[in-house]
Design an enzyme around this catalytic site. Sequence first.
Site, PDB file in Angstrom:
ATOM      1  N   ASP A 135     -13.664  -5.106  -2.987  1.00 61.46           N
ATOM      2  CA  ASP A 135     -13.631  -5.073  -1.518  1.00 61.46           C
ATOM      3  C   ASP A 135     -15.013  -5.474  -1.039  1.00 61.46           C
ATOM      4  O   ASP A 135     -16.007  -4.844  -1.399  1.00 61.46           O
ATOM      5  CB  ASP A 135     -13.295  -3.662  -1.008  1.00 61.46           C
ATOM      6  CG  ASP A 135     -11.867  -3.254  -1.335  1.00 61.46           C
ATOM      7  OD1 ASP A 135     -11.028  -4.153  -1.544  1.00 61.46           O
ATOM      8  OD2 ASP A 135     -11.589  -2.047  -1.376  1.00 61.46           O
ATOM      9  N   ASP A 189       0.872  -1.172   0.000  1.00 63.39           N
ATOM     10  CA  ASP A 189       0.000   0.000   0.000  1.00 63.39           C
ATOM     11  C   ASP A 189       0.910   1.224   0.000  1.00 63.39           C
ATOM     12  O   ASP A 189       1.790   1.349   0.850  1.00 63.39           O
ATOM     13  CB  ASP A 189      -0.894   0.034   1.239  1.00 63.39           C
ATOM     14  CG  ASP A 189      -1.972  -1.044   1.184  1.00 63.39           C
ATOM     15  OD1 ASP A 189      -2.225  -1.579   0.091  1.00 63.39           O
ATOM     16  OD2 ASP A 189      -2.564  -1.348   2.233  1.00 63.39           O
TER      17      ASP A 189
END
Length: 251
Positions: free
Chosen positions: A130, A11
């Site tokens: 997600d 990330d």
Amino acid sequence: MLTKRIIPCLDIKDGRTVKGVNFVDLRDAGDPVELAKVYSDEGADELVFLDITATVDKRKTLAELVTRVAKATNIPFTVGGGISTVEDVKVLLNAGADKISINSAAVKRPEVIDEMVAEFGSQCIVVAIDTRNVDGVDFVHTHGGRKPTTIQTQAWAKEVADRGAGEILLTSMDHDGTKAGFANGLTSEISAALTIPVIASGGAGTMPHFKDVFTGGKADAALAASIFHFKEIGIPDLKHYLAGEGVTMRI
């Protein structure tokens, strides 16, 4: 039998690697290019970079990072985060990315998947989903898992596959950062229903969790971040363990 893939995820925020638990409380886990090179040398099969910076000049910054990563590594890598147009994809692929990942933009306007596939081919378009379980039903969430939608996860996975996506990156928001294991039930359900590969993400904590998601979860690849970044599990050790358990790996 296709080999199963191990994919570290980095990330990225403001050019640095960060990792949180359930996508909040970010910790600085180092320099992305340095980490990418370590993973490439250790035998990771691929890498995923998700840029969580929301700035105006983000695309230029990300393209520069992609070029540096491409020079430092020799394994395929995927870039995602804020990608919404064919032009965004072109810039990142030209900078050296092998694949791109789209998420919120695809939910907002599903046709963008068809457009990207028509321009660049299925093989480099990954759709990230997600998902969160709400009262027993799996729903798609956007904006880093913060924004719920009324779209059921299984139906959306089928739609993105039908629109030509080459792969699905499935992150269980309920499992992400918990180190309690992947969402094997949902991963297995989606994997069994589709012909394209499914990358499982969210919940890796131990070596047996990877075995479980490859066997029970029917995942084609497993993605993790903090357990690799903070050296809780080494990739060579993990791959040897999985091979010993009968999982087909590239050692």
